[in-house]
Structure formats: structure tokens, C-alpha cells
Design an enzyme around this catalytic site. Sequence first.
Site, mmCIF file in Angstrom:
data_model
loop_
_atom_site.group_PDB
_atom_site.id
_atom_site.type_symbol
_atom_site.label_atom_id
_atom_site.label_comp_id
_atom_site.label_asym_id
_atom_site.label_seq_id
_atom_site.Cartn_x
_atom_site.Cartn_y
_atom_site.Cartn_z
ATOM 1 N N THR A 138 44.147 59.286 34.754
ATOM 2 C CA THR A 138 44.557 59.824 33.258
ATOM 3 C C THR A 138 44.290 61.411 33.222
ATOM 4 O O THR A 138 45.068 62.077 32.736
ATOM 5 C CB THR A 138 44.039 59.031 32.178
ATOM 6 O OG1 THR A 138 44.367 57.693 32.277
ATOM 7 C CG2 THR A 138 44.577 59.478 30.666
ATOM 8 N N ASP A 152 33.579 52.059 34.918
ATOM 9 C CA ASP A 152 32.780 52.347 36.207
ATOM 10 C C ASP A 152 31.967 53.485 36.155
ATOM 11 O O ASP A 152 31.161 53.661 37.154
ATOM 12 C CB ASP A 152 33.788 52.883 37.244
ATOM 13 C CG ASP A 152 34.793 51.363 37.540
ATOM 14 O OD1 ASP A 152 34.391 50.356 36.971
ATOM 15 O OD2 ASP A 152 36.040 51.735 37.970
ATOM 16 N N ARG A 206 19.533 27.615 45.045
ATOM 17 C CA ARG A 206 20.723 28.123 45.286
ATOM 18 C C ARG A 206 20.592 29.897 45.561
ATOM 19 O O ARG A 206 19.929 30.557 44.770
ATOM 20 C CB ARG A 206 21.760 27.943 44.367
ATOM 21 C CG ARG A 206 22.508 26.638 44.630
ATOM 22 C CD ARG A 206 23.569 26.581 43.707
ATOM 23 N NE ARG A 206 24.250 25.411 44.016
ATOM 24 C CZ ARG A 206 24.987 24.646 43.066
ATOM 25 N NH1 ARG A 206 24.968 25.048 41.930
ATOM 26 N NH2 ARG A 206 25.712 23.426 43.474
ATOM 27 N N GLY A 265 33.593 47.930 40.010
ATOM 28 C CA GLY A 265 33.240 49.233 40.700
ATOM 29 C C GLY A 265 34.164 49.388 41.944
ATOM 30 O O GLY A 265 33.562 48.897 42.858
ATOM 31 N N ARG A 266 35.188 50.015 41.576
ATOM 32 C CA ARG A 266 36.116 50.302 42.424
ATOM 33 C C ARG A 266 35.649 51.076 43.799
ATOM 34 O O ARG A 266 35.607 50.594 44.913
ATOM 35 C CB ARG A 266 37.489 50.670 42.071
ATOM 36 C CG ARG A 266 38.780 50.747 42.728
ATOM 37 C CD ARG A 266 39.772 51.840 42.368
ATOM 38 N NE ARG A 266 39.995 51.751 40.688
ATOM 39 C CZ ARG A 266 40.959 50.931 40.229
ATOM 40 N NH1 ARG A 266 41.999 50.196 41.295
ATOM 41 N NH2 ARG A 266 41.300 50.813 39.112
ATOM 42 N N GLU A 280 32.532 45.059 43.593
ATOM 43 C CA GLU A 280 33.996 44.707 43.951
ATOM 44 C C GLU A 280 34.100 45.566 45.199
ATOM 45 O O GLU A 280 35.093 44.986 46.168
ATOM 46 C CB GLU A 280 34.956 44.492 42.954
ATOM 47 C CG GLU A 280 35.294 45.857 42.575
ATOM 48 C CD GLU A 280 36.081 45.668 41.281
ATOM 49 O OE1 GLU A 280 36.822 44.802 40.969
ATOM 50 O OE2 GLU A 280 36.392 46.665 40.640
ATOM 51 N N HIS A 293 37.082 40.756 34.427
ATOM 52 C CA HIS A 293 37.667 41.568 33.267
ATOM 53 C C HIS A 293 36.653 41.269 31.878
ATOM 54 O O HIS A 293 36.968 41.788 30.991
ATOM 55 C CB HIS A 293 39.020 41.414 32.756
ATOM 56 C CG HIS A 293 39.943 41.943 34.095
ATOM 57 N ND1 HIS A 293 40.175 41.240 35.061
ATOM 58 C CD2 HIS A 293 40.764 43.194 33.983
ATOM 59 C CE1 HIS A 293 41.082 42.146 35.762
ATOM 60 N NE2 HIS A 293 41.177 43.198 35.166
ATOM 61 N N ARG A 295 35.070 44.155 30.766
ATOM 62 C CA ARG A 295 35.792 45.118 30.101
ATOM 63 C C ARG A 295 36.309 44.667 28.614
ATOM 64 O O ARG A 295 36.744 45.507 27.800
ATOM 65 C CB ARG A 295 37.110 45.506 30.946
ATOM 66 C CG ARG A 295 37.178 46.794 31.322
ATOM 67 C CD ARG A 295 38.207 47.094 32.537
ATOM 68 N NE ARG A 295 39.764 46.785 32.124
ATOM 69 C CZ ARG A 295 40.496 46.762 32.956
ATOM 70 N NH1 ARG A 295 40.547 47.242 34.207
ATOM 71 N NH2 ARG A 295 41.691 46.415 32.706
HETATM 72 O O1 F6P Z 1 38.493 50.618 34.972
HETATM 73 C C1 F6P Z 1 38.112 50.643 35.955
HETATM 74 C C2 F6P Z 1 38.307 49.169 36.637
HETATM 75 O O2 F6P Z 1 37.709 48.380 35.684
HETATM 76 C C3 F6P Z 1 37.510 48.835 38.161
HETATM 77 O O3 F6P Z 1 36.553 48.672 38.326
HETATM 78 C C4 F6P Z 1 38.595 47.905 38.440
HETATM 79 O O4 F6P Z 1 38.875 47.579 39.600
HETATM 80 C C5 F6P Z 1 40.040 47.955 37.849
HETATM 81 O O5 F6P Z 1 39.504 48.830 36.701
HETATM 82 C C6 F6P Z 1 40.693 46.800 37.505
HETATM 83 O O6 F6P Z 1 41.683 47.099 36.482
HETATM 84 P P1 F6P Z 1 43.015 46.309 36.595
HETATM 85 O O7 F6P Z 1 43.063 44.829 36.538
HETATM 86 O O8 F6P Z 1 43.715 46.643 35.237
HETATM 87 O O9 F6P Z 1 44.065 46.862 37.560
#
Ligand code: F6P
Length: 343
Positions: free
Chosen positions: A106, A128, A163, A171-172, A223, A273, A276
Site C-alpha cells: 500500500t 509483520d 510431545r 511472517g511472510r 510461515e 488469521h 490478525r
Molecule cells: O499482513 C501480512 C500477513 O499477515 C502475512 O504475514 C501473511 O502471509 C499474509 O498477511 C496473509 O494474508 P492473506 O491471507 O490476507 O493473503
Amino acid sequence: MRLATLTSGGDCPGLNAVIRSVVRTASNEFGDTVVGYEDGWVGLMEDKRRDLYDDAAIDRILSRGGTILGTGRLHPDKFKAGIDTVRRNLAEAEVDALIAIGGEGTLKGAKWLADNGVPVVGVPKTIDNDVNATDYTFGFDTAVSVATEAIDRLHTTAESHNRILIVEVMGRHVGWIALHAGMAGGAHYTVIPEEPFDVADICKSMERRFQMGEKYGIICVAEGASPKEGTMEFQAGEEDEFGHQTFTGIGQIIGDEINRRTGYDVRTTVLGHTQRGGTPTAYDRVLATRFGVHAARAAHNGDHGTCVALHGENIDLVSLEDAVGQLKTVPEWRYVNARALFG
Ligand code: F6P
């Protein structure tokens, strides 16, 4: 004066706090009105807007997760092709300046608009925490809190069942959530995208725990993590229609490999999610509100082409160019310090 605002990209706890703060500051300090575009850049293109009033309804959104304006994603090429539509829509709505609230993508869009003469101010958001210009983004604290609570809960069930439990967090490209939640939750190993992992090292660390009598382990995995080349088989995900890399479930992949190599009982929880959604923490509400105050002032005062940013205790204005230059990754020294606690 008339300001506009929109929220774009993935949602994030604290977006509504920014919207409220922009509307209240614009009204209280300047007598300005604010229009909100729905669904991010898409709504700006399609002229989907509504007036936002400084009333009880806007006051009550402070603690609400998500965004009352909705959000969306638009491919950068489509966005650029629509510049004339954007100009026309803003002119027809008599908007003097636009406040764009969003993450890296954005803010890049906002910079591009500013470069093309559109009066824009950016507000960085992302759970993130990867926007370079600011010490912290709102949403991050909430995501870390959610992940930490999950890890706290996983300890007792992991211990009861002897376990290894893996928790995969968002965390992309960067491992801030994993690093902080792993540390706050006392994970026994943390894996981040910035530092490719060796599964043999993770196994060794877990085996040591079991030999020492601690018959369970918690591993926090971002992730976007990937293995060191040549250490294990791994197929990275494809890109989606917006150019974002998709993920193939690295937590599960690591879990399967640990099980194969050690025989331990391993289960994976993907928080996804949940990190978030929902109400923002007090820290995120305050940061988001402070960003909104400064963004409204910058938009009103003509400080366009800028982005609000947290530096220490202060909110500063930085150029949008500096805000999107590069991602804020976890520095090596932070990971080295986290490693001191593994095992
Ligand atoms: O906002 C970033 C993020 O939370 C990343 O960590 C995650 O990979 C991505 O958004 C996933 O977003 P969506 O599922 O909306 O594509």
C-alpha cells in the site's frame, strides 16, 4: 478542507483506531471533514465512498478489530493503469489529501501516487512489523500477544503428552512475530525466514532436551521459513495473483521431518488469521491513535508524500520513499541472542 482515508492490504488490529483518530483530529483541530473509501485502492478506483462523521459511532470503533472501511488488494499494474480514474474520483469528491493506511504494498502505491502529483500521506500498518521506516507498526503487539498466549497453552498439553508441538505463526518475509512470541512464550527453538534452518540442528536440540529429562518441546516457526540448501527436501509455494508468495505449511513439513528422524510424537498448530483478528492491545490502540493524529495533521498541513513513523518515543514524518525502500528484517544479532535461550 476535506480529507480522505482508506485501508488496504491485509487487515490488522488497530486500523479502526487510526480511522477514528484521523476523523477526530481532522474535525477537532481543523474543522475538516473526512471521506472513507471502501475496500482499499479498489474502492478509490470504483468511487465507493462514504462520509465519516465525528460522532459516537466513530468513537466506539477504537477497540474493534478489522476495518470498518473494508480492505482489498489490487495488482500494481491495474493500480497504475487507473491513475486518471483516481485523480478524477478524488477531484469529484473534492478531496484535498488522501491518507492511505497499509503495509509495504500500500505504501508503495501511495508513493507512486505522490510521485504522480496526488497529495498522499501514508500510515504504516502490518502485524509483520516489516516496514523499515518505523520502529514498530501497530498490529504487531496484538499478533505477538495472541501467539504468546497460544504458546503458553501449548506448553502444558505438550508436557502432558511428551510431545513436540510446533506453532506456525505469520511472517511472510520476516520473523519478528516468531522471534518475539518465541521469546515471550519460552519456545525451545524458533525458526525465522531470515535464517534458513537446518532440521538436524532442531532435532539435536530436541534430543538434548529429552536426554536432560524434559520430555517435551515447543518450536515456533514463521510461515516464510525455509531450510538451508541441501539439508532437506523443500518445495517453495507459487506466487498468487498479487505477486505474493504462497506457503506450503512449513510447520507441518518440519514436524514430519523431525518425526521421521527422531521418532518423537510431533503435532503442528497453525495460528494463521487468529493473529490478525480481534481487538487490538492497548499498545496498538495507542500507537494507531498517535499515527492517526499525526497523519491528519500532515495531510491538512500539506506535508504530502510522507509517512508517519515511530522513532523511539516520537512520531516523525519520513518520506514515502524511505518508508518503502526495503523491508525491516530481523538483524542477525537479534537471532543470535534468541538462540542463547534455545533447548
Ligand atoms: O499482513 C501480512 C500477513 O499477515 C502475512 O504475514 C501473511 O502471509 C499474509 O498477511 C496473509 O494474508 P492473506 O491471507 O490476507 O493473503
